[in-house]
Design an enzyme around this catalytic site. Structure first.
Site, short mmCIF file in Angstrom:
data_model
loop_
_atom_site.label_atom_id
_atom_site.label_comp_id
_atom_site.label_asym_id
_atom_site.label_seq_id
_atom_site.Cartn_x
_atom_site.Cartn_y
_atom_site.Cartn_z
N ARG A 96 -5.93 39.22 138.44
CA ARG A 96 -6.90 38.48 137.62
C ARG A 96 -6.22 37.89 136.38
O ARG A 96 -6.50 36.77 135.98
CB ARG A 96 -8.05 39.39 137.21
CG ARG A 96 -9.06 38.70 136.30
CD ARG A 96 -10.24 39.59 135.96
NE ARG A 96 -11.10 38.93 134.99
CZ ARG A 96 -12.25 39.43 134.53
NH1 ARG A 96 -12.67 40.60 134.97
NH2 ARG A 96 -12.97 38.78 133.65
N ASN A 150 -16.61 39.46 143.77
CA ASN A 150 -16.58 38.05 143.39
C ASN A 150 -15.44 37.32 144.07
O ASN A 150 -14.47 37.94 144.46
CB ASN A 150 -16.42 37.93 141.86
CG ASN A 150 -17.75 38.05 141.15
OD1 ASN A 150 -18.75 37.55 141.63
ND2 ASN A 150 -17.76 38.70 140.00
N CYS A 172 -25.51 39.71 142.54
CA CYS A 172 -24.89 39.44 141.25
C CYS A 172 -25.84 39.96 140.17
O CYS A 172 -27.05 39.97 140.35
CB CYS A 172 -24.70 37.93 141.10
SG CYS A 172 -23.97 37.45 139.53
N HIS A 202 -23.37 32.21 140.19
CA HIS A 202 -22.76 31.75 138.93
C HIS A 202 -23.02 30.25 138.69
O HIS A 202 -22.32 29.60 137.92
CB HIS A 202 -21.25 32.05 138.88
CG HIS A 202 -20.99 33.53 138.76
ND1 HIS A 202 -19.72 34.04 138.65
CD2 HIS A 202 -21.83 34.60 138.73
CE1 HIS A 202 -19.80 35.38 138.56
NE2 HIS A 202 -21.07 35.72 138.62
N TYR A 256 -22.74 31.16 133.01
CA TYR A 256 -21.57 30.47 133.59
C TYR A 256 -21.67 28.95 133.49
O TYR A 256 -20.67 28.26 133.67
CB TYR A 256 -21.38 30.90 135.05
CG TYR A 256 -20.84 32.31 135.14
CD1 TYR A 256 -19.48 32.56 135.19
CD2 TYR A 256 -21.71 33.40 135.12
CE1 TYR A 256 -18.98 33.85 135.25
CE2 TYR A 256 -21.23 34.70 135.16
CZ TYR A 256 -19.87 34.91 135.23
OH TYR A 256 -19.38 36.20 135.27
#
Length: 442
Positions: A96, A150, A172, A202, A256
């Site tokens: 990440r 995700n 989510c 998102h 988001y």
């Protein structure tokens, strides 16, 4: 399922697991979990043992007959499971951190589920989730797959399109967080609030807002554009919406959306944060270190409050609410990721969408929302194109498709930049992208 429920959690060594366990404890009467299998990989063995032992202490304190099993053998855990939850991270937080730092060199947002970061997380994750699906077909063909991993929308899209598993729901915590935010704004109990959600993971909008079944959308839109209530719209610390924009958009945005409607501001903010305190992944690594030190304490037998700083607020609420509603055929309405089936007119029928659904024993039944409002329709369709092409690239190992997917994404300024980012990220993530490299070696 009469003897109680068997749940297998893939990625069981996650720092989020105590929150999930707390949810199972709290809802035991409605959701009698008999066995909880926490599964991880060799690299996560130590964390699995720490989290697993905390889970056992929590269950012992609650005095419930739930057996917790810890294993690195996924197939053993999946055998005869009723529900499989997935919450894993291929390449761990190190991957990440690369997803966040590399795009910034090109002036592009580095973020876990949006833009290049979302693409590469999907490319690493989709082959693994499809492997899990193959095991499920063989070992627990009637189980429900509840995916938290995700990018949840892209992962759900891939499972629907490229596996034989139809019992899949993507989940989510953003929509439930939006509901909680509205309840707080109106100073009422969360149970009274209902939002009509439609869009993608998102990238979901609240089309209408109800309290006790009566629409309060106009009132809420007025409230969130009032500077007095600006904290509600400052979903991402220190940045608020322009009141004129939100008022004329006339739908509730999710946090988001900041990345799309405030792209330049968010890139600058991310770069500044990375310089001052590290990327989000690096901050989370420090937080996790502290959490696992806490989890090790043999006296600890509750979910520590510090977990909330990790960012997954309401995660267990969403997960346990969904599993309970499927198990009890509750038929309440929840926002989940599922196959569209005509619920949103401007998205293909066979695509994954995030939409309010009636939750039944046969899974989610989407509530028909009609067409998305014109001001948001194009952006949602563009992101759906990105997800579809990205999922295809993940399954086929087609490099050109990966470049195409990133070029389609609105956070990427050009095909040239897309290619440069893909080339650099392919190289650093090589170990977790075998589908792109096996052909070359052959």
């Amino acid at each position: 399922m009469s003897k109680g429920i068997k749940i297998a959690t893939i990625g069981g060594g996650s720092s989020y697991t105590p929150e999930l366990v707390e949810g199972f404890i709290r809802n035991y009467e409605e959701l009698p979990v008999r066995e909880l299998w926490l599964v991880d990989i060799e690299a996560g063995k130590e964390k699995l043992e720490i989290v697993g032992n905390l889970a056992k202490r929590m269950i012992e304190k609650a005095g419930l007959p739930i057996d917790v099993h810890l294993t690195l053998d996924r197939r053993e855990a999946l055998k005869d499971a009723d529900f499989v939850t997935t919450q894993f991270r291929v390449g761990l937080l190190e991957a990440r951190a690369k997803d966040e730092r590399i795009p910034m060199k090109y002036g592009v947002l580095g973020q876990e589920t949006n833009g290049p970061g979302g693409l590469f997380k999907g490319l690493r994750t989709i082959p693994v989730i499809l492997d899990i699906c193959k095991d499920m077909e063989e070992l627990c063909p009637d189980a429900w797959l509840i995916n938290f991993t995700n990018p949840a929308g892209m992962v759900t899209e891939a499972v629907l399109r490229y596996s034989n598993i139809s019992k899949v729901v993507g989940l989510c915590n953003v929509p439930i967080g939006m509901e909680m935010g509205i309840a707080k704004l109106l100073d009422i109990d969360h149970s009274r609030v209902h939002i009509d959600f439609a869009g993608l993971n998102h990238m979901v909008y609240g089309l209408d807002i109800f309290v006790d079944g009566v629409s309060v959308k106009d009132k809420v839109m007025d409230m969130i554009t009032d500077p007095e209530n600006s904290s509600f719209v400052k979903n991402i610390k220190g940045l608020g919406w322009e009141p004129e924009f939100i008022k004329s958009l006339n739908v509730l945005t999710c946090p988001y959306h900041m990345y799309y409607y405030k792209s330049r501001d968010m890139v600058e903010k991310a770069a500044k944060s990375a310089e001052e305190e590290g990327t989000r992944a690096e901050v989370v690594q420090k937080l996790e270190k502290e959490l696992f030190e806490l989890y090790k304490d043999p006296e600890l037998d509750i979910k520590p409050p510090q977990l909330e700083e990790r960012g997954g607020a309401y995660y267990s609420d969403a997960a346990v609410r969904l599993i309970t509603s499927i198990y009890t055929d509750k038929r309440d309405i929840q926002p989940v990721n599922t196959v569209n089936n005509g619920a949103i007119a401007s998205i293909p029928h066979d695509s994954a969408v995030e939409v309010s659904c009636v939750i039944t024993k046969d899974g989610p039944k989407p509530v028909v929302m009609g067409d998305l409002p014109v001001p948001v329709r194009g952006l949602v369709q563009q992101i759906k194109s990105f997800e579809r092409v990205a999922a295809e690239a993940a399954v086929s190992g087609d490099y050109d498709k990966a470049v195409l997917a990133l070029t389609i994404n609105p956070l990427t300024p050009s095909d040239t930049v897309a290619k440069q980012i893909v080339d650099e990220m392919m190289e650093v993530h090589k170990e977790h992208l075998p589908q792109f490299y096996s052909k070359v070696e052959a």
